[in-house]
Design a protein around this motif. Sequence first.
Motif, PDB file in Angstrom:
ATOM      1  N   PHE A 100       0.847  -1.189   0.000  1.00 42.57           N
ATOM      2  CA  PHE A 100       0.000   0.000   0.000  1.00 42.57           C
ATOM      3  C   PHE A 100       0.883   1.239   0.000  1.00 42.57           C
ATOM      4  O   PHE A 100       1.978   1.229   0.582  1.00 42.57           O
ATOM      5  CB  PHE A 100      -0.893   0.019   1.245  1.00 42.57           C
ATOM      6  CG  PHE A 100      -1.747  -1.211   1.428  1.00 42.57           C
ATOM      7  CD1 PHE A 100      -2.350  -1.813   0.338  1.00 42.57           C
ATOM      8  CD2 PHE A 100      -1.938  -1.766   2.696  1.00 42.57           C
ATOM      9  CE1 PHE A 100      -3.140  -2.944   0.514  1.00 42.57           C
ATOM     10  CE2 PHE A 100      -2.717  -2.888   2.866  1.00 42.57           C
ATOM     11  CZ  PHE A 100      -3.317  -3.488   1.764  1.00 42.57           C
ATOM     12  N   SER A 105      -5.147   5.558   1.835  1.00 43.77           N
ATOM     13  CA  SER A 105      -5.503   5.214   0.467  1.00 43.77           C
ATOM     14  C   SER A 105      -6.725   4.307   0.473  1.00 43.77           C
ATOM     15  O   SER A 105      -7.075   3.700   1.495  1.00 43.77           O
ATOM     16  CB  SER A 105      -4.330   4.526  -0.243  1.00 43.77           C
ATOM     17  OG  SER A 105      -4.009   3.302   0.415  1.00 43.77           O
ATOM     18  N   THR A 106      -7.370   4.212  -0.673  1.00 45.00           N
ATOM     19  CA  THR A 106      -8.525   3.338  -0.845  1.00 45.00           C
ATOM     20  C   THR A 106      -8.064   2.024  -1.462  1.00 45.00           C
ATOM     21  O   THR A 106      -7.271   2.026  -2.413  1.00 45.00           O
ATOM     22  CB  THR A 106      -9.585   3.992  -1.742  1.00 45.00           C
ATOM     23  OG1 THR A 106     -10.027   5.211  -1.127  1.00 45.00           O
ATOM     24  CG2 THR A 106     -10.787   3.081  -1.947  1.00 45.00           C
ATOM     25  N   ARG A 120     -10.187   0.985   3.384  1.00 47.02           N
ATOM     26  CA  ARG A 120      -9.178   2.030   3.481  1.00 47.02           C
ATOM     27  C   ARG A 120      -7.932   1.443   4.150  1.00 47.02           C
ATOM     28  O   ARG A 120      -8.007   0.520   4.989  1.00 47.02           O
ATOM     29  CB  ARG A 120      -9.700   3.178   4.323  1.00 47.02           C
ATOM     30  CG  ARG A 120     -10.892   3.886   3.724  1.00 47.02           C
ATOM     31  CD  ARG A 120     -10.495   4.798   2.587  1.00 47.02           C
ATOM     32  NE  ARG A 120      -9.809   5.989   3.087  1.00 47.02           N
ATOM     33  CZ  ARG A 120      -9.279   6.915   2.308  1.00 47.02           C
ATOM     34  NH1 ARG A 120      -9.314   6.770   0.979  1.00 47.02           N
ATOM     35  NH2 ARG A 120      -8.693   7.976   2.830  1.00 47.02           N
TER      36      ARG A 120
END
Length: 445
Positions: A100, A105-106, A120
Motif C-alpha cells: 500500500f 488510500s482506498t 481504506r
Amino acid sequence: MAAPRSLRAIAFAFLTAIALATVLTCLAVYLALLGAIDRQVDRRLRSEAAELLADDPDQPLLMHRITEGTQRRDTGDIGFLLTDRNGRRLAGNIAPAHGFPAGLSTIDESAGIPGLTRGRALVHALPEGLRLALAAESEPIDDHDSQRLLILALGFGAILLLVGLGTFALSLAIRRNIEAVRGAAEAIVDGDLRARVPVEGTGTAFGRQAQAFNHMLDRIEALMTSLSQISNDVAHDLRTPLARLHGQLARLAAEPAADALRPQAEEALAQSEEILAMFAAILRITEVEGGDRRAMFRPLDLAGIVAGTAESIEALADEKAQVLQLGPWEPAPIEGDARLLAQLVVNLVENAVNHTPGGSTISVSVARDRDAAVLTVADNGPGIAPDEQALALRRFGRLEDSRNRPGHGLGLPLVQAIAALHRGTLELADNAPGLAVRIRLPIAQ
C-alpha cells in the motif's frame, strides 16, 4: 438557444432538467455517503495506529501490541501488517497481494484480502525500514457499495417517476384547458357568439380563468349584438322612408309637368337607388355575419356553381369589350349555401369589370390545393397596392382612384363575410399586372 414554445417542448425541457438534476443529486449523495464512511474509517485507523505507536515502542513491543490487537474483539475487522525493510512480514493478520502507498488510500478486491471488497488503508513508515500497515473495510457486507448505489438509484428514480407523472398530469390539464379556450375562440370566429369555455371547478385556477374568459365573451357578445342591432335598426328605419322617397321621385319624374326638371329628377332617382342598394348590402352583410345561414349548408360542387354563375354574367364584360376567360374547373366538393356563393362570384366579377379598363382580361377558375378549394378571379388591370388592401376590405373603403366610379365600398366586405361564413379566407394578391382575388374554402370531408 431558442426557448421552447409548445407545451410538449416545455414539458420535455422541464423533465430533462429534473432528470439531470436528479441524476446529479443522486451521484452527489452517493459520493458524499462514501466520503463520510471513508472519514469514519480513517479516524478509526488513525486511532488504532496511535495506540500501537504510543510511547515510541521498539520492534518486539510493537509486534506484541499487534498480536494483542488482532485478538481483541473490537479490532477483529481491522487488518494489521508489520514488515521489515525487505518487505517480509514480521507480524499481522493480513497478507495483501501488493503493498500500500504511504499514508491513507482506498483499497479494493485487488488487494487480495479475503472478505474485503472495498476499504481504506493507513501506512506508517517507521525507523530501521519498518512499515506498519492497517486496513479496514468500509463495506459491512459484500457488494454493499453496489447495493447502496442501487438503493439510491431506486429512491431517486421513484422521485423522478413521480415528478414525470405529475408533469404529465399537469400538461394534460393545461392542454385540456387550452383546447377549451381555443375551441370557444374558433367557434366565435365562425360566428357563434354564444360559445363559452366549460367551467370545471369554480374554486380552481383554471375554473376562475374560464369564468373570467366567459365574462369577457359575454361583454363582447353584448357589444357586438348592440352594434349589430343598431346597424340593423338604422338600415331598416332608413330604408322605408328612402323607399317612399324613391317612389315619389319616380312618380315625379313620370309627370309631364316635370319635363323641365327631368334630368335632375332622374339623377336624384339614381342616387336614391344607390342609397337603397347600399342599405340592402349592409343588411346582407349583417345577415351573413350572423352565421344563421350555416344551418342551410348542403353538399355542393364549387366548380359547378362558379361556372354557371360566371357564364350568366359574361355579358357584363362584353359591354366594356373585356375578355372573360372561364376555367379550368376542377371538381371541388364543399359544404355551403349556393345562393351566397353565387352572390360571391357576381360581386368578384363585377368588381373586376368595374375597376379595369376596356380591353382587359378577367379570368375565373376553380382548383384544388390539398384540402382546400380555391376560387380565383384575376385581371390584368391596375391592381391594388399592398398598403391599400386593408382599406379595400373595409366597409365603405374606397381607393382614391375609384371614388369617381359607381359603388359604395361594400362589394369585397360582403365577399369576405361570405367566405368567413364558409370557414374560408379571402386573399388579395398581385397578378403582375393586375389583381388576383383568391377564395380558399375547406373541402367537404
